[in-house]
Design an enzyme around this catalytic site. Structure first.
Site, short mmCIF file in Angstrom:
data_model
loop_
_atom_site.label_atom_id
_atom_site.label_comp_id
_atom_site.label_asym_id
_atom_site.label_seq_id
_atom_site.Cartn_x
_atom_site.Cartn_y
_atom_site.Cartn_z
N LYS A 110 0.84 -1.21 0.00
CA LYS A 110 0.00 0.00 0.00
C LYS A 110 0.87 1.25 0.00
O LYS A 110 0.57 2.21 -0.70
CB LYS A 110 -0.94 -0.01 1.20
CG LYS A 110 -2.10 -0.96 0.97
CD LYS A 110 -3.30 -0.61 1.83
CE LYS A 110 -4.46 -1.50 1.45
NZ LYS A 110 -4.94 -2.32 2.57
N LYS A 190 -3.02 -8.96 -8.74
CA LYS A 190 -4.31 -9.53 -8.29
C LYS A 190 -5.46 -8.58 -8.66
O LYS A 190 -5.27 -7.36 -8.76
CB LYS A 190 -4.27 -9.80 -6.78
CG LYS A 190 -4.26 -8.57 -5.95
CD LYS A 190 -4.39 -8.85 -4.46
CE LYS A 190 -4.43 -7.50 -3.76
NZ LYS A 190 -4.35 -7.49 -2.35
N LYS A 193 -10.21 -3.99 -5.68
CA LYS A 193 -11.36 -3.10 -5.70
C LYS A 193 -11.01 -1.73 -6.25
O LYS A 193 -11.85 -1.03 -6.77
CB LYS A 193 -11.90 -2.90 -4.27
CG LYS A 193 -12.57 -4.11 -3.68
CD LYS A 193 -13.31 -3.73 -2.41
CE LYS A 193 -13.39 -4.89 -1.46
NZ LYS A 193 -12.42 -4.82 -0.37
P1 TYM Z 1 -10.51 -7.19 1.57
O1 TYM Z 1 -11.74 -6.36 1.69
O2 TYM Z 1 -9.32 -6.57 0.91
O3 TYM Z 1 -10.85 -8.50 0.78
C1 TYM Z 1 -11.96 -9.30 1.16
C2 TYM Z 1 -11.67 -10.77 0.90
O4 TYM Z 1 -11.48 -11.02 -0.50
C3 TYM Z 1 -10.22 -11.67 -0.70
N1 TYM Z 1 -9.66 -11.22 -1.99
C4 TYM Z 1 -9.27 -12.05 -2.97
N2 TYM Z 1 -9.30 -13.41 -3.07
C5 TYM Z 1 -8.85 -13.94 -4.23
N3 TYM Z 1 -8.39 -13.19 -5.27
C6 TYM Z 1 -8.33 -11.84 -5.21
N4 TYM Z 1 -7.89 -11.11 -6.25
C7 TYM Z 1 -8.80 -11.21 -4.01
N5 TYM Z 1 -8.92 -9.92 -3.61
C8 TYM Z 1 -9.45 -9.95 -2.37
C9 TYM Z 1 -9.36 -11.24 0.47
O5 TYM Z 1 -8.28 -12.12 0.68
C10 TYM Z 1 -10.37 -11.25 1.60
O6 TYM Z 1 -10.57 -12.55 2.10
N6 TYM Z 1 -8.70 -6.85 6.20
C11 TYM Z 1 -9.57 -7.62 5.35
C12 TYM Z 1 -10.99 -7.70 5.91
C13 TYM Z 1 -11.02 -8.22 7.31
C14 TYM Z 1 -10.95 -9.59 7.73
C15 TYM Z 1 -11.00 -9.56 9.16
C16 TYM Z 1 -10.85 -10.80 7.04
C17 TYM Z 1 -11.11 -7.46 8.44
N7 TYM Z 1 -11.09 -8.26 9.53
C18 TYM Z 1 -10.91 -10.73 9.90
C19 TYM Z 1 -10.78 -11.99 7.81
C20 TYM Z 1 -10.82 -11.95 9.21
C21 TYM Z 1 -9.64 -6.98 3.99
O7 TYM Z 1 -9.35 -5.83 3.85
O8 TYM Z 1 -10.10 -7.78 2.98
#
Ligand code: TYM
Length: 319
Positions: A110, A190, A193
């Site tokens: 980031k 990857k 969003k």
């Molecule tokens: P975030 O919002 O970035 O992503 C949400 C979930 O989607 C998965 N993901 C992907 N999986 C496969 N390919 C991709 N290109 C891809 N992009 C995103 C992420 O791995 C994630 O599972 N900090 C976390 C949210 C969070 C969380 C938690 C998750 C907060 N507290 C506790 C698990 C447990 C986040 O920003 O995910």
């Protein structure tokens, strides 16, 4: 088993979020005690618009429900509605060496991407550990990019247990086949969003078809193209096995036509998300029902998180 996971409301959810996270969540909700939240507190660590933020949070809840998460089985809530997460985070902060935070890949990525190095971005993984440990969850179903953070949660659980006595289970990341879905335009990155490089769950059929048609399949320097592998991964997720088999054979025989593969994939995605698109509209049209899901979810979540926090406070001598 107790399970917790979440997604940041930082833009429209895409196929990476769906395949990496939501699809796993769906499979777990009937067998386990599951907590699925919208990580609004994580989302404010990068720039966002307060005016549209509530709508964005509700959009993600609608995505969850339209995808098939069922409030009868899953506790669905918004992270900031359960203040125990941030309270537990403070406790865990005192057990976290700052060196470990500085080494986190997501944080470094980031910063490299131009994000402001605020303390929230640095301590973000501690909040994630608190999210998981507040429920004494044993497992976090996530995509590959979040594995390091779940591992930190495990390290913090271990450290807490060692210092104060056995309190938390040691949570494990749970990964799907599609743990890393790549960008359609740049298949070495990857799908995310923030870039316009993926397929949003809400994309109209014509948009899906256009984006897949333009997906990069060219190889850079020999070998199987990452772009083609990515298309196959999505095809295996959404298409019928006989369709997948046909294209796998053609690929093996060197007779594959990528334009045909793309048409079949676009068709499968459009078909898979047709009920999703319809349900999502209905869900967003009934604001009262959506509010009820979130009020009820926060109440159920606070019951457990409150219990954990109270016990934790006593354990460490704050009560
Ligand atoms: P975030 O919002 O970035 O992503 C949400 C979930 O989607 C998965 N993901 C992907 N999986 C496969 N390919 C991709 N290109 C891809 N992009 C995103 C992420 O791995 C994630 O599972 N900090 C976390 C949210 C969070 C969380 C938690 C998750 C907060 N507290 C506790 C698990 C447990 C986040 O920003 O995910």
């Amino acid at each position: 088993m107790r399970i917790l996971s979440g997604i940041r409301p930082s833009g429209t959810l895409h196929l990476g979020n769906y395949i990496g996270a939501i699809q796993q969540w769906l499979g777990l909700q009937r067998e386990h005690e599951v907590y699925y939240m919208v990580a609004d507190l994580h989302a404010i660590t990068t720039p966002y618009d307060p005016k549209t933020f509530q709508a964005q949070i509700r959009d993600v809840v609608a995505d969850y429900l339209a995808a098939g998460l069922d409030p009868k089985h899953a506790t669905i809530f918004v992270q900031s509605h359960v203040p125990e997460h941030t309270q537990l985070m403070w406790v865990l902060s005192s057990l976290t060496p700052t060196g470990e935070l500085n080494r986190m890949t997501q944080y470094k990525d980031k910063l490299r991407g131009g994000a402001l190095a605020n303390a929230g971005l640095l301590t973000y993984p501690i909040l994630m550990a608190a999210d998981i440990l507040a429920y004494r969850a044993e497992c976090g179903p996530v995509g590959e990019d979040q594995v390091q953070h779940v591992e930190l949660a495990r390290d913090l659980a271990k450290r807490f247990n060692r210092m104060f006595g056995k309190t938390f289970p040691e949570p494990q990341p749970l990964l799907s086949q599609g743990k890393r879905i790549m960008s359609l335009k740049e298949p070495d990155k990857k799908m995310s969003k923030t870039n316009d490089d993926g397929i949003a769950l809400t994309d109209a059929p014509a948009v899906i078809q256009r984006k897949i048609a333009k997906a990069v399949t060219a190889t850079r320097g020999g070998g199987t193209s990452a772009g083609v592998e990515n298309l196959f991964l999505m095809l295996r997720t959404f298409a019928e096995p006989n369709v997948v088999g046909r294209f796998e054979r053609a690929e093996r025989d060197g007779a594959i036509k990528y334009a045909e593969l793309k048409t079949a994939l676009a068709e499968a995605i459009v078909h898979h998300f047709a009920p999703f698109r319809k349900r999502r509209k209905e869900i967003l049209a009934d604001a009262t029902a959506l509010d009820r899901v979130l009020t009820d979810g926060a109440r159920r979540a606070r019951l457990i998180a409150g219990e954990t926090l109270a016990a934790g406070y006593t354990t460490i001598g704050l009560r």
